[in-house]
Motif scaffolding. Structure first.
Motif, PDB file in Angstrom:
ATOM      1  N   HIS A 152       0.848  -1.202   0.000  1.00 23.22           N
ATOM      2  CA  HIS A 152       0.000   0.000   0.000  1.00 23.22           C
ATOM      3  C   HIS A 152       0.879   1.246   0.000  1.00 23.22           C
ATOM      4  N   HIS A 212      -6.716  -0.876   4.702  1.00 20.11           N
ATOM      5  CA  HIS A 212      -6.490  -0.421   6.081  1.00 20.11           C
ATOM      6  C   HIS A 212      -7.215  -1.390   7.019  1.00 20.11           C
ATOM      7  N   THR A 228      -1.776   2.234  -4.860  1.00 23.51           N
ATOM      8  CA  THR A 228      -3.163   1.884  -4.563  1.00 23.51           C
ATOM      9  C   THR A 228      -4.144   2.999  -4.931  1.00 23.51           C
ATOM     10  N   LYS A 231      -8.781  -0.676  -6.709  1.00 21.53           N
ATOM     11  CA  LYS A 231      -8.897  -0.022  -5.402  1.00 21.53           C
ATOM     12  C   LYS A 231     -10.196   0.779  -5.331  1.00 21.53           C
ATOM     13  N   HIS A 235       1.557   5.243  -2.279  1.00 23.65           N
ATOM     14  CA  HIS A 235       1.073   6.225  -3.256  1.00 23.65           C
ATOM     15  C   HIS A 235       2.272   6.828  -3.959  1.00 23.65           C
ATOM     16  N   ASP A 264       0.922   3.126   3.363  1.00 21.92           N
ATOM     17  CA  ASP A 264       0.367   4.414   2.908  1.00 21.92           C
ATOM     18  C   ASP A 264       1.469   5.443   2.626  1.00 21.92           C
TER      19      ASP A 264
HETATM   20 ZN   LIG Z   1      -3.604   4.944   0.866  1.00 22.39          ZN
END
Ligand SMILES: [Zn+2]
Length: 459
Positions: A94, A256, A133, A201, A96, A359
């Protein structure tokens, strides 16, 4: 389940083809390197091999075992790693990509050059593969994914799904498909399938009542269409009620952890019927609510090898108590983080599949590519209560499995030669995964010192 369409470049392709065709004479011309003397952690939870040997042929591992029990061809190059520990490179399920560049966070940063730089940053920290994601922009992620480059393997879910203007946060918001009709949602899934996206996603979150949550009929259409195209679907969601309905709708993974309340018996029963469903905790993304005081590692001078002084300063500030913060908001975040940690422990104990996801690169993950993945492992030990070995298996084999990466995640004959050489044993202290001596991806050493020099030069 679909496998990633990434093809290892150059020599690896040649070696794999030759292996497949049984053309061993030509294959044996590939460069062979023998790593000798290290403690070898395979990544599958088995006991470490003390004084082990790893044979790498081209980009692949061709043998792993005890020193003296593994035959190495004459003329092979030898690397003495006595006293070191070798573990598989990590996988981060996960992240970005593209928006962050140093302390700036904007879609303008989403360029080929910045994507490649981030992949190099992940590689520097020993991350073999990452999954972007839902915040890909246009065709660029697919084009960079297809390129031969020196960094971490790049997997992408392309653009994700939310209600219009209600998907990802901050400057990433416009990257998602905004949908209101089932037919339109199905059409977008078909676009992703045509691009051979690695997963789909969706965001199912009203962001504390500020946006509209993706409607159940829409996520059912998305999941159904994705499964028709052999694509799995992962969801950003935080509430138990939504997580239950998503499971009933056939969701494949959670980006999450549930964190509005403790998971209950009904949820565990739903999961029992769906053992392949995975959970990512993104503890790194919640680090401000998890650390109650600035951790000592923020002062580690080694951070400056990967990040500018300004970024390290920003990290220290993020992890220090903020006197200006609204106490109620702080308490709310801490309560959710504590629920996340309890649910992670409960689901792990129940046998659910937990993966590593941070994340990083997103709103809360910051620009700490790779570092976040290692700290996530540490938090699994220090805050969730897992053993270092359990955390390592999550970060390696399990996270590779979640992405269908059958050639990554463990050290064994036939796997891609993606591993980290450590100066200290992570089974003694999980923070030792950051005491990196060298990183190899696809059998090639990552030029860490040269990359550090380049990044520090940027000021
Ligand atoms: Zn995220």
């Amino acid at each position: 389940m679909r496998l990633a369409k990434w093809a290892p470049p150059g020599l690896a392709v040649v070696a794999a083809l030759l292996l497949a065709s049984g053309a061993s004479p030509a294959y044996s011309q590939a460069r062979v390197t023998v790593f000798e003397g290290a403690r070898v952690i395979a990544g599958d939870g088995s006991a470490p091999i003390e004084n082990g040997t790893i044979v790498v042929t081209g980009s692949r591992i061709t043998a792993v075992g005890r020193r003296g029990e593994v035959a190495a061809p004459a003329g092979a190059a030898r690397v003495d790693v006595t006293g070191k520990t070798v573990m598989p490179a990590l996988i981060d399920d996960h992240v970005h990509m593209g928006y962050r560049r140093g302390t700036s966070f904007t879609p303008d940063n989403y360029t080929r050059e910045n994507l490649i730089d981030m992949l190099d940053r992940y590689a520097w920290y020993g991350i073999a593969a990452v999954l972007e994601t839902g915040t890909g922009r246009g065709d660029l992620p697919y084009r960079v994914r297809a390129e031969a480059h020196t960094g971490a393997r790049y997997l992408t879910t392309g653009s994700g799904f939310g209600m219009p203007n209600a998907g990802p946060g901050g400057p990433m918001r416009d990257s998602a498909y905004g949908v209101t009709e089932e037919a339109q949602a199905r059409k977008y899934v078909q676009e992703l399938a045509a691009h051979k996206a690695d997963m789909v996603k969706i965001w199912v979150d009203d962001r504390n009542g500020t946006v509209e949550k993706l409607k159940p009929n829409l996520y059912r259409a998305i999941i159904d269409e994705a499964h028709t195209h052999n694509l799995r679907v992962m969801a950003h969601t935080t509430e138990l009620a939504d997580a239950k309905d998503l499971l009933r709708a056939g969701l494949d993974g959670f980006a999450h952890m549930v964190r509005d309340r403790d998971v209950d018996d009904e949820f565990l029963a739903l999961l029992k019927a769906r053992p392949s469903v995975f959970f990512l905790e993104t503890l790194w993304g919640e680090r401000r609510a998890i650390f109650t005081a600035k951790p000592a590692w923020v002062e580690d001078p080694a951070l400056r090898e990967a990040f500018t002084a300004e970024s390290v300063q920003q990290l220290a500030e993020q992890l220090s108590p903020d006197p200006k913060a609204d106490p109620q908001a702080v308490q709310r975040a801490r309560t959710m983080a504590a629920t996340n940690l309890r649910n992670t422990a409960k689901l792990y104990a129940a046998g659910a599949r937990i993966g590593l996801g941070t994340d990083t690169g997103g709103v809360t993950g910051g620009q700490f590519f790779g570092l976040g993945s290692h700290v996530e492992l540490e938090l699994l030990v220090t805050k969730v209560g897992l053993t270092p070995m359990q955390a390592l298996v999550i970060g390696t084999r399990n996270s590779a499995q979640n992405l269908g990466l059958t050639d990554l995640g463990t050290l064994a004959a036939g796997k891609s030669a993606d591993f980290i050489v450590l100066d200290a044993n992570p089974l003694d202290d999980i923070a030792n995964t950051r005491r990196i001596n060298r990183v190899y991806l696809r059998g090639e050493e990552i030029p860490r010192a040269a990359l550090s020099a380049k990044w520090n030069a940027k000021g």
